[in-house]
Design a protein around this motif. Structure first.
Motif, PDB file in Angstrom:
ATOM      1  N   GLY A  60     -25.312  -2.496  -9.951  1.00  0.00           N
ATOM      2  CA  GLY A  60     -26.200  -1.530  -9.322  1.00  0.00           C
ATOM      3  C   GLY A  60     -26.800  -0.530 -10.287  1.00  0.00           C
ATOM      4  O   GLY A  60     -26.798  -0.723 -11.509  1.00  0.00           O
ATOM      5  N   SER A  61     -27.304   0.573  -9.748  1.00  0.00           N
ATOM      6  CA  SER A  61     -27.986   1.596 -10.545  1.00  0.00           C
ATOM      7  C   SER A  61     -26.997   2.358 -11.423  1.00  0.00           C
ATOM      8  O   SER A  61     -25.845   2.576 -11.042  1.00  0.00           O
ATOM      9  CB  SER A  61     -28.707   2.586  -9.630  1.00  0.00           C
ATOM     10  N   ILE A  62     -27.475   2.764 -12.593  1.00  0.00           N
ATOM     11  CA  ILE A  62     -26.674   3.604 -13.483  1.00  0.00           C
ATOM     12  C   ILE A  62     -27.089   5.046 -13.184  1.00  0.00           C
ATOM     13  O   ILE A  62     -28.025   5.599 -13.774  1.00  0.00           O
ATOM     14  CB  ILE A  62     -26.927   3.224 -14.951  1.00  0.00           C
ATOM     15  N   LEU A  63     -26.410   5.646 -12.242  1.00  0.00           N
ATOM     16  CA  LEU A  63     -26.848   6.930 -11.677  1.00  0.00           C
ATOM     17  C   LEU A  63     -26.943   8.062 -12.700  1.00  0.00           C
ATOM     18  O   LEU A  63     -27.894   8.860 -12.642  1.00  0.00           O
ATOM     19  CB  LEU A  63     -25.933   7.326 -10.518  1.00  0.00           C
ATOM     20  N   GLU A 103     -10.629  -5.360 -23.382  1.00  0.00           N
ATOM     21  CA  GLU A 103     -11.380  -4.114 -23.212  1.00  0.00           C
ATOM     22  C   GLU A 103     -12.878  -4.369 -23.292  1.00  0.00           C
ATOM     23  O   GLU A 103     -13.349  -5.314 -23.931  1.00  0.00           O
ATOM     24  CB  GLU A 103     -10.956  -3.062 -24.229  1.00  0.00           C
ATOM     25  N   SER A 104     -13.627  -3.503 -22.609  1.00  0.00           N
ATOM     26  CA  SER A 104     -15.089  -3.573 -22.624  1.00  0.00           C
ATOM     27  C   SER A 104     -15.640  -2.364 -21.874  1.00  0.00           C
ATOM     28  O   SER A 104     -14.887  -1.548 -21.331  1.00  0.00           O
ATOM     29  CB  SER A 104     -15.579  -4.869 -21.963  1.00  0.00           C
ATOM     30  N   HIS A 105     -16.952  -2.280 -21.830  1.00  0.00           N
ATOM     31  CA  HIS A 105     -17.610  -1.239 -21.043  1.00  0.00           C
ATOM     32  C   HIS A 105     -17.308  -1.461 -19.562  1.00  0.00           C
ATOM     33  O   HIS A 105     -17.177  -2.606 -19.102  1.00  0.00           O
ATOM     34  CB  HIS A 105     -19.124  -1.288 -21.295  1.00  0.00           C
ATOM     35  N   GLN A 106     -17.208  -0.377 -18.813  1.00  0.00           N
ATOM     36  CA  GLN A 106     -16.810  -0.495 -17.403  1.00  0.00           C
ATOM     37  C   GLN A 106     -17.783  -1.346 -16.590  1.00  0.00           C
ATOM     38  O   GLN A 106     -17.392  -2.037 -15.649  1.00  0.00           O
ATOM     39  CB  GLN A 106     -16.628   0.902 -16.779  1.00  0.00           C
ATOM     40  N   MET A 107     -19.077  -1.319 -16.944  1.00  0.00           N
ATOM     41  CA  MET A 107     -20.046  -2.145 -16.220  1.00  0.00           C
ATOM     42  C   MET A 107     -19.757  -3.623 -16.451  1.00  0.00           C
ATOM     43  O   MET A 107     -19.827  -4.445 -15.525  1.00  0.00           O
ATOM     44  CB  MET A 107     -21.461  -1.803 -16.684  1.00  0.00           C
ATOM     45  N   ALA A 108     -19.428  -3.991 -17.698  1.00  0.00           N
ATOM     46  CA  ALA A 108     -19.121  -5.386 -18.009  1.00  0.00           C
ATOM     47  C   ALA A 108     -17.856  -5.834 -17.285  1.00  0.00           C
ATOM     48  O   ALA A 108     -17.775  -6.969 -16.786  1.00  0.00           O
ATOM     49  CB  ALA A 108     -18.966  -5.558 -19.511  1.00  0.00           C
ATOM     50  N   ILE A 109     -16.872  -4.952 -17.220  1.00  0.00           N
ATOM     51  CA  ILE A 109     -15.626  -5.279 -16.511  1.00  0.00           C
ATOM     52  C   ILE A 109     -15.910  -5.552 -15.040  1.00  0.00           C
ATOM     53  O   ILE A 109     -15.407  -6.525 -14.464  1.00  0.00           O
ATOM     54  CB  ILE A 109     -14.607  -4.136 -16.678  1.00  0.00           C
ATOM     55  N   ARG A 110     -16.748  -4.724 -14.433  1.00  0.00           N
ATOM     56  CA  ARG A 110     -17.109  -4.921 -13.021  1.00  0.00           C
ATOM     57  C   ARG A 110     -17.829  -6.248 -12.816  1.00  0.00           C
ATOM     58  O   ARG A 110     -17.652  -6.924 -11.799  1.00  0.00           O
ATOM     59  CB  ARG A 110     -17.986  -3.769 -12.535  1.00  0.00           C
ATOM     60  N   GLN A 111     -18.623  -6.639 -13.801  1.00  0.00           N
ATOM     61  CA  GLN A 111     -19.383  -7.881 -13.691  1.00  0.00           C
ATOM     62  C   GLN A 111     -18.485  -9.122 -13.797  1.00  0.00           C
ATOM     63  O   GLN A 111     -18.898 -10.217 -13.420  1.00  0.00           O
ATOM     64  CB  GLN A 111     -20.452  -7.932 -14.782  1.00  0.00           C
ATOM     65  N   LEU A 119      -6.145 -13.208 -14.494  1.00  0.00           N
ATOM     66  CA  LEU A 119      -5.275 -12.832 -15.618  1.00  0.00           C
ATOM     67  C   LEU A 119      -4.472 -11.594 -15.232  1.00  0.00           C
ATOM     68  O   LEU A 119      -4.632 -10.512 -15.805  1.00  0.00           O
ATOM     69  CB  LEU A 119      -6.129 -12.538 -16.863  1.00  0.00           C
ATOM     70  N   PRO A 120      -3.577 -11.711 -14.263  1.00  0.00           N
ATOM     71  CA  PRO A 120      -2.875 -10.533 -13.724  1.00  0.00           C
ATOM     72  C   PRO A 120      -1.960  -9.841 -14.724  1.00  0.00           C
ATOM     73  O   PRO A 120      -1.641  -8.657 -14.558  1.00  0.00           O
ATOM     74  CB  PRO A 120      -2.075 -11.103 -12.550  1.00  0.00           C
ATOM     75  N   ASP A 121      -1.518 -10.536 -15.758  1.00  0.00           N
ATOM     76  CA  ASP A 121      -0.586  -9.941 -16.714  1.00  0.00           C
ATOM     77  C   ASP A 121      -1.283  -9.285 -17.913  1.00  0.00           C
ATOM     78  O   ASP A 121      -0.622  -8.760 -18.806  1.00  0.00           O
ATOM     79  CB  ASP A 121       0.385 -11.014 -17.231  1.00  0.00           C
ATOM     80  N   VAL A 122      -2.605  -9.325 -17.914  1.00  0.00           N
ATOM     81  CA  VAL A 122      -3.374  -8.740 -19.016  1.00  0.00           C
ATOM     82  C   VAL A 122      -3.846  -7.347 -18.608  1.00  0.00           C
ATOM     83  O   VAL A 122      -4.365  -7.148 -17.510  1.00  0.00           O
ATOM     84  CB  VAL A 122      -4.574  -9.629 -19.376  1.00  0.00           C
ATOM     85  N   LYS A 123      -3.658  -6.382 -19.496  1.00  0.00           N
ATOM     86  CA  LYS A 123      -4.097  -5.018 -19.222  1.00  0.00           C
ATOM     87  C   LYS A 123      -5.575  -4.876 -19.551  1.00  0.00           C
ATOM     88  O   LYS A 123      -6.013  -5.208 -20.664  1.00  0.00           O
ATOM     89  CB  LYS A 123      -3.278  -4.016 -20.040  1.00  0.00           C
ATOM     90  N   ILE A 124      -6.342  -4.353 -18.599  1.00  0.00           N
ATOM     91  CA  ILE A 124      -7.789  -4.173 -18.773  1.00  0.00           C
ATOM     92  C   ILE A 124      -8.072  -2.700 -19.029  1.00  0.00           C
ATOM     93  O   ILE A 124      -7.603  -1.827 -18.287  1.00  0.00           O
ATOM     94  CB  ILE A 124      -8.565  -4.621 -17.511  1.00  0.00           C
ATOM     95  N   SER A 125      -8.830  -2.401 -20.065  1.00  0.00           N
ATOM     96  CA  SER A 125      -9.172  -1.005 -20.361  1.00  0.00           C
ATOM     97  C   SER A 125     -10.653  -0.870 -20.657  1.00  0.00           C
ATOM     98  O   SER A 125     -11.301  -1.802 -21.144  1.00  0.00           O
ATOM     99  CB  SER A 125      -8.349  -0.493 -21.550  1.00  0.00           C
ATOM    100  N   ILE A 148     -14.858  -8.196 -24.000  1.00  0.00           N
ATOM    101  CA  ILE A 148     -15.912  -8.813 -23.194  1.00  0.00           C
ATOM    102  C   ILE A 148     -17.244  -8.336 -23.770  1.00  0.00           C
ATOM    103  O   ILE A 148     -17.514  -7.130 -23.808  1.00  0.00           O
ATOM    104  CB  ILE A 148     -15.803  -8.424 -21.718  1.00  0.00           C
ATOM    105  N   ALA A 149     -18.067  -9.279 -24.234  1.00  0.00           N
ATOM    106  CA  ALA A 149     -19.342  -8.914 -24.857  1.00  0.00           C
ATOM    107  C   ALA A 149     -20.239 -10.144 -24.903  1.00  0.00           C
ATOM    108  O   ALA A 149     -19.855 -11.244 -24.483  1.00  0.00           O
ATOM    109  CB  ALA A 149     -19.106  -8.353 -26.256  1.00  0.00           C
TER     110      ALA A 149
END
Length: 274
Positions: A60-63, A103-111, A119-125, A148-149
């Motif tokens: 969505g929009s980047i408010l 790890e990655s930008h929060q927008m990429a993580i959401r995508q 991957l439930p055992d992997v920590k996402i930041s 993620i890139a």
């Protein structure tokens, strides 16, 4: 070196990719930690343009960037649509089973939420930028961490693609705006970004939208943002497209009669081809 373009992020980020797509190879991208920093550089005339992401087809929009558009009042002189493919990147020789952190930008993580749920055992930041995450994995030689890139980041930082195109929606795309201190007249402009406020009376917004419809103007986006410090008052940001300049001109004349603080943020050529 040609034009200086301020981008949020580092080399090989999607912002750099969008800049290269719009301006060509003969540019210098100036890396910034934040979108606000890009705007400050343009305000101080240390760069020629800013390329700024404004919306993603999934997230969505980047408010916060709408607030920057409102505060800095730059001119929108163009747009870029970029197909976004996210990949899981790691050092050569590292396998998916070795990964404990992503790890990655929060927008990429959401995508990429559906892939990450597997991957439930992997920590996402979260990090400041997709390409910056890739650079961190490469520079610190992290054998338990993936980023993620995009593919440009993999190539630039010498990383392997463990999993390609992990975005949930394969039609994932981001729209970027090209910002300038100056108004650039474009003879074949067929799109505009506008902002305005309305009164609080019943149907005040509908009256404005009807002005566009009456003149065959397509409303391709509408976004509302609260007016800071004023309860129940909103700024409306709209993108409109037209085939006949006279229809657009007539619509603007009508809208001016119904709106408050009307502003043409930019008139430019529609450029939504991915």
């Amino acid at each position: 070196m040609g034009l200086k373009i301020a981008i949020q992020g580092v080399k090989a980020s999607f912002h750099e990719e969008a800049s290269l797509k719009y301006f060509g190879e003969d540019i210098e991208t100036i890396e910034c930690d934040t979108f606000k920093k890009t705007c400050e550089l343009l305000k101080q005339k240390k760069v020629d343009y800013v390329v700024m992401a404004i919306e993603n087809s999934i997230a969505g929009s980047i408010l916060p960037n709408y607030n920057l558009l409102r505060d800095y009042k730059f001119n929108i002189v163009g747009e870029i649509a970029l197909s976004i493919h996210q990949n899981l990147l790691a050092l050569p020789g590292v396998k998916l089973a070795d990964i404990k952190f992503i790890e990655s930008h929060q927008m990429a993580i959401r995508q990429c939420e559906e892939f990450l749920q597997e991957l439930p055992d992997v920590k996402i930041s979260e990090s400041s930028d997709t390409a910056a995450s890739a650079a961190k994995v490469a520079n610190q030689k992290l054998t338990d961490t993936a980023a993620i890139a995009g593919t440009l980041a993999a190539k630039t930082y010498g990383l392997n693609i463990l999993e390609a195109k992990i975005e949930t929606n394969k039609k994932n795309s981001t729209r970027f705006l090209v910002l300038s201190n100056d108004i650039e007249e474009q003879a074949n402009a067929n799109k505009a970004s506008l902002s305005f406020q309305t009164g609080n009376s019943v149907g005040s917004l509908a009256s404005i939208l009807q002005c566009f419809a009456d003149q065959n103007i397509n409303l391709s986006k509408i976004q509302s943002m609260p007016v800071i410090g004023k309860r129940n008052e909103y700024d409306f940001f709209v993108d409109v497209e037209w085939k006949k300049q006279s229809d657009y001109d007539a619509a603007i004349r009508k809208v001016l009669k119904h709106s408050i603080n009307f502003n043409i943020m930019g008139e430019y050529v529609k450029n939504d081809r991915i």
